[in-house]
Design an enzyme around this catalytic site. Structure first.
Site, PDB file in Angstrom:
ATOM      1  N   LYS A  71      10.890   0.856   9.447  1.00  0.00           N
ATOM      2  CA  LYS A  71      10.760   1.020   7.995  1.00  0.00           C
ATOM      3  C   LYS A  71       9.890   2.226   7.668  1.00  0.00           C
ATOM      4  O   LYS A  71      10.257   3.067   6.830  1.00  0.00           O
ATOM      5  CB  LYS A  71      10.153  -0.236   7.376  1.00  0.00           C
ATOM      6  CG  LYS A  71       9.868  -0.118   5.876  1.00  0.00           C
ATOM      7  CD  LYS A  71       9.129  -1.318   5.330  1.00  0.00           C
ATOM      8  CE  LYS A  71       7.695  -1.355   5.782  1.00  0.00           C
ATOM      9  NZ  LYS A  71       6.880  -2.383   5.082  1.00  0.00           N
ATOM     10  N   ARG A  76       9.742   7.767   5.514  1.00  0.00           N
ATOM     11  CA  ARG A  76       9.103   9.065   5.705  1.00  0.00           C
ATOM     12  C   ARG A  76      10.154  10.140   6.006  1.00  0.00           C
ATOM     13  O   ARG A  76      10.094  11.255   5.475  1.00  0.00           O
ATOM     14  CB  ARG A  76       8.082   8.992   6.845  1.00  0.00           C
ATOM     15  CG  ARG A  76       6.760   8.313   6.488  1.00  0.00           C
ATOM     16  CD  ARG A  76       5.947   8.041   7.753  1.00  0.00           C
ATOM     17  NE  ARG A  76       4.588   7.598   7.517  1.00  0.00           N
ATOM     18  CZ  ARG A  76       4.226   6.359   7.224  1.00  0.00           C
ATOM     19  NH1 ARG A  76       5.165   5.427   7.101  1.00  0.00           N
ATOM     20  NH2 ARG A  76       2.951   6.037   7.052  1.00  0.00           N
ATOM     21  N   ASP A  98      13.721  -2.023   1.156  1.00  0.00           N
ATOM     22  CA  ASP A  98      12.750  -0.939   1.006  1.00  0.00           C
ATOM     23  C   ASP A  98      13.406   0.430   1.120  1.00  0.00           C
ATOM     24  O   ASP A  98      13.047   1.370   0.394  1.00  0.00           O
ATOM     25  CB  ASP A  98      11.658  -1.067   2.073  1.00  0.00           C
ATOM     26  CG  ASP A  98      10.548  -2.019   1.651  1.00  0.00           C
ATOM     27  OD1 ASP A  98      10.816  -2.889   0.799  1.00  0.00           O
ATOM     28  OD2 ASP A  98       9.429  -1.900   2.173  1.00  0.00           O
ATOM     29  N   ASN A 147       8.992  -3.849  -4.185  1.00  0.00           N
ATOM     30  CA  ASN A 147       7.708  -4.074  -3.539  1.00  0.00           C
ATOM     31  C   ASN A 147       7.572  -3.174  -2.321  1.00  0.00           C
ATOM     32  O   ASN A 147       6.945  -3.534  -1.324  1.00  0.00           O
ATOM     33  CB  ASN A 147       7.573  -5.547  -3.124  1.00  0.00           C
ATOM     34  CG  ASN A 147       6.123  -5.960  -2.917  1.00  0.00           C
ATOM     35  OD1 ASN A 147       5.198  -5.234  -3.252  1.00  0.00           O
ATOM     36  ND2 ASN A 147       5.926  -7.135  -2.351  1.00  0.00           N
ATOM     37  N   GLN A 225      -1.748   4.365   4.148  1.00  0.00           N
ATOM     38  CA  GLN A 225      -0.633   4.970   3.415  1.00  0.00           C
ATOM     39  C   GLN A 225      -1.115   5.980   2.379  1.00  0.00           C
ATOM     40  O   GLN A 225      -0.382   6.909   2.043  1.00  0.00           O
ATOM     41  CB  GLN A 225       0.215   3.896   2.740  1.00  0.00           C
ATOM     42  CG  GLN A 225       1.119   3.132   3.683  1.00  0.00           C
ATOM     43  CD  GLN A 225       2.043   2.181   2.955  1.00  0.00           C
ATOM     44  OE1 GLN A 225       2.207   2.244   1.731  1.00  0.00           O
ATOM     45  NE2 GLN A 225       2.641   1.275   3.694  1.00  0.00           N
ATOM     46  N   ASP A 374       0.359  -5.403  10.848  1.00  0.00           N
ATOM     47  CA  ASP A 374       1.629  -6.098  10.624  1.00  0.00           C
ATOM     48  C   ASP A 374       1.991  -6.974  11.820  1.00  0.00           C
ATOM     49  O   ASP A 374       2.349  -8.149  11.672  1.00  0.00           O
ATOM     50  CB  ASP A 374       2.755  -5.092  10.354  1.00  0.00           C
ATOM     51  CG  ASP A 374       2.648  -4.454   8.980  1.00  0.00           C
ATOM     52  OD1 ASP A 374       1.901  -4.988   8.136  1.00  0.00           O
ATOM     53  OD2 ASP A 374       3.287  -3.414   8.753  1.00  0.00           O
ATOM     54  N   GLU A 402       2.323  -7.375   0.894  1.00  0.00           N
ATOM     55  CA  GLU A 402       3.358  -7.936   0.044  1.00  0.00           C
ATOM     56  C   GLU A 402       2.937  -9.240  -0.623  1.00  0.00           C
ATOM     57  O   GLU A 402       3.385  -9.575  -1.712  1.00  0.00           O
ATOM     58  CB  GLU A 402       4.645  -8.153   0.857  1.00  0.00           C
ATOM     59  CG  GLU A 402       5.442  -6.897   1.115  1.00  0.00           C
ATOM     60  CD  GLU A 402       4.929  -6.048   2.253  1.00  0.00           C
ATOM     61  OE1 GLU A 402       5.661  -5.149   2.691  1.00  0.00           O
ATOM     62  OE2 GLU A 402       3.793  -6.260   2.729  1.00  0.00           O
ATOM     63  N   HIS A 449       8.577 -10.829   3.594  1.00  0.00           N
ATOM     64  CA  HIS A 449       9.497 -10.819   4.727  1.00  0.00           C
ATOM     65  C   HIS A 449       8.826 -11.197   6.040  1.00  0.00           C
ATOM     66  O   HIS A 449       9.401 -11.915   6.865  1.00  0.00           O
ATOM     67  CB  HIS A 449      10.137  -9.430   4.845  1.00  0.00           C
ATOM     68  CG  HIS A 449       9.146  -8.310   4.993  1.00  0.00           C
ATOM     69  ND1 HIS A 449       9.254  -7.335   5.949  1.00  0.00           N
ATOM     70  CD2 HIS A 449       8.013  -7.991   4.302  1.00  0.00           C
ATOM     71  CE1 HIS A 449       8.260  -6.483   5.835  1.00  0.00           C
ATOM     72  NE2 HIS A 449       7.489  -6.859   4.848  1.00  0.00           N
ATOM     73  N   ARG A 450       7.611 -10.739   6.254  1.00  0.00           N
ATOM     74  CA  ARG A 450       6.950 -10.993   7.532  1.00  0.00           C
ATOM     75  C   ARG A 450       6.494 -12.450   7.665  1.00  0.00           C
ATOM     76  O   ARG A 450       6.404 -12.970   8.782  1.00  0.00           O
ATOM     77  CB  ARG A 450       5.794 -10.022   7.747  1.00  0.00           C
ATOM     78  CG  ARG A 450       6.258  -8.580   7.821  1.00  0.00           C
ATOM     79  CD  ARG A 450       5.312  -7.675   8.564  1.00  0.00           C
ATOM     80  NE  ARG A 450       5.752  -6.290   8.464  1.00  0.00           N
ATOM     81  CZ  ARG A 450       6.719  -5.758   9.212  1.00  0.00           C
ATOM     82  NH1 ARG A 450       7.328  -6.502  10.132  1.00  0.00           N
ATOM     83  NH2 ARG A 450       7.072  -4.487   9.053  1.00  0.00           N
ATOM     84  N   LYS A 475      13.962  -7.305   2.854  1.00  0.00           N
ATOM     85  CA  LYS A 475      13.050  -6.180   2.606  1.00  0.00           C
ATOM     86  C   LYS A 475      13.046  -5.207   3.771  1.00  0.00           C
ATOM     87  O   LYS A 475      13.019  -3.987   3.567  1.00  0.00           O
ATOM     88  CB  LYS A 475      11.642  -6.703   2.340  1.00  0.00           C
ATOM     89  CG  LYS A 475      10.604  -5.620   2.114  1.00  0.00           C
ATOM     90  CD  LYS A 475       9.259  -6.217   1.760  1.00  0.00           C
ATOM     91  CE  LYS A 475       8.172  -5.149   1.751  1.00  0.00           C
ATOM     92  NZ  LYS A 475       8.375  -4.138   0.708  1.00  0.00           N
TER      93      LYS A 475
END
Length: 489
Positions: A71, A76, A98, A147, A225, A374, A402, A449-450, A475
């Site tokens: 992702k 990027r 996303d 999101n 980020q 993550d 999220e 999602h995670r 996502k």
């Protein structure tokens, strides 16, 4: 002018109904991803009336999984391709919400993006050879980004470098996710950008008229980020840009990933100081993005964690293809954590294999996960099957994701029978007695999602686990349950 980009999550729920996940039409790329699934593949029962998926007991995970694209790298790559001179073919692009938000934002900005009719994971982007200007200079262009932090933050920085008025907005949770540190850095460089509300969160308004460059000092404590977004936008300034971290930089591997990708597009970033301290970054005024012609998005290392952890928990053998010892993603370090817990890890340049000797029990660990926040979520579930407590440290960023992930993980692990101690930036998970998790627990996913993907692994304890709103995986990984079932027995 308002451009609203709608989520496709609901339409993906139908793919999760019984058997449908294995009979729905697939792109050639999808077929390749699933080619290693064995005939014993499991199907997980979807109750559409309650929007719940029952993940049945998993005795073992065995097989090879080809990972979807990263992702972070996908979005990027799309943005840098849009800012470059020349056209760029981006391959192995992640198919997810996303990425759709970024693609449709580029459409709204009238950046030419040609989809490959035969491969949904490949696009060709015609770069703008510099900043992206608004196609409607007389009015504000509103971009709805759901999101997707990997779309919201980089676009907020990049759009300050061109000309036009913009409003960047998202779902209610996005309006709770801080962006003030990025806006502060942009304003130090002369940008006219602000948060609409006083919360320091989106919506973000931008009145862009180009930037000369300069110096900015920002915090790196909440999200890497912000720095990555400023770095990617810096070559669009007419002068030199110096960015200093004034406190500490979390998730430094993601910044290294950004710098490495910028180099592939022809831009060099000078790093002064220690990335684990308070580094500074310099982008010279002569640095400009140039298309590499084509670029292949590496497999998602965060997604690899679910399959690697499943093998460690069950004692199966799983190989993930798409990232390995040559990976640019910091989350591959999750495999090292599995090794600390007692699994056996074999590395190759583009793959990782994890197994565990049945005579070796997983043991609890104490790990600083600041560089892999993550993947650290997956560690929380692996901890349920270990001997002794597991301490997951330096994950304050969980609270800004999220959902409020710290509280969510504490709540769902507790439902499964664990005792969890919660602190500001770490937690201690004490597994259930004899590592026996509770049966038929309904896991609340909080539209994260995670949470759905991580807690599905509780079924490795030989119990049914009920995932509420499984479609939230759209996502980043809409085929997750299909691929999990493909190697489960």
């Amino acid at each position: 002018m308002r451009i609203r980009i709608c989520s496709t999550t609901a339409s993906l729920l139908s793919l999760l109904s019984p058997m449908a996940a294995f009979t729905a039409p697939r792109s050639p790329h999808r077929q390749q991803q699933l080619a290693s699934s064995s005939l014993r593949a499991k199907t997980f029962a979807m109750d559409e009336s309650s929007n719940q998926l029952t993940v049945t007991p998993i005795a073992s995970l065995d097989g090879t999984v080809t990972l979807p694209g990263s992702k972070s790298l996908s979005n990027r790559c799309l943005l840098l391709a849009a800012l470059s001179s020349g056209s760029t073919r981006v391959e192995n692009l992640l198919e997810s919400d996303d990425i759709r938000y970024m693609l449709e934002a580029l459409d709204a900005l009238q950046v030419p993006v040609e989809r490959d009719a035969n491969d949904a994971t490949s696009v060709t982007v015609t770069g703008q050879a510099g900043p992206i200007n608004s196609p409607s200079p007389e009015s504000s262009l509103e971009l709805f980004l759901g999101n997707a932090g990997t779309a919201m933050r980089p676009l907020a920085a990049a759009l300050c470098m061109g000309h036009g008025s913009f409003i960047l907005d998202g779902v209610p949770r996005m309006r709770e996710r801080p962006i003030a540190d990025l806006i502060d850095g942009l304003r130090q460089l002369g940008a006219d950008a602000s948060c609409v509300e006083s919360t320091g969160c989106p919506p973000v308004t931008i009145r862009a008229d180009g930037l000369d460059g300069g110096e900015a000092s920002i915090s790196g404590k909440m999200s890497s980020q912000f720095l990555s977004s400023l770095l990617m936008a810096s070559p669009l300034c007419s002068g030199d840009v110096v960015i200093r971290i004034k406190d500490e930089l979390i998730s430094a591997p993601y910044v290294s990933l950004t710098i490495g990708l910028m180099k592939k597009f022809g831009v060099n970033v000078e790093v002064q100081g220690d990335m684990d301290g308070t580094p500074s970054f310099i982008v010279g005024k002569d640095e400009k993005y140039t298309s590499p012609g084509s670029i292949l998005v590496e497999g998602d290392a965060s997604s690899a964690s679910y399959f690697l952890a499943g093998a460690a928990i069950t004692g199966g053998t799983v190989t993930v293809r798409g990232c390995g010892s040559d990976s640019v993603q910091g989350d591959v370090a999750f495999a090292n954590v599995m090794e600390q817990m007692g699994a056996t890890v074999t590395w190759a340049p583009e793959s990782i294999t994890v197994t565990r000797d049945p005579n070796t029990k997983l043991k609890g660990v104490d790990v600083d996960c600041g560089k892999i926040p993550d993947a650290a979520m997956t560690l929380a579930v692996a901890a349920l099957f270990a001997e002794g407590p597991t301490t997951i440290r330096n994950v304050y960023s969980w609270r800004l994701k999220e959902t409020e992930r710290m509280k969510a993980i504490v709540a769902e692990c507790t439902k499964l029978g664990a005792t969890v101690e919660e602190f500001t930036d770490y937690c201690i998970i004490h597994p259930p007695k004899d590592n026996k998790v509770n049966e038929n627990v309904v896991i609340e996913t909080y539209d994260d999602h995670r949470m759905a993907m991580t807690f599905a692994l509780a079924a490795c304890g030989g119990v049914n686990v009920i995932i509420h709103d499984p479609g939230c995986t759209a996502k980043t990984f809409p085929t997750y349950f299909e691929m999990l079932g493909g190697i489960a027995s």
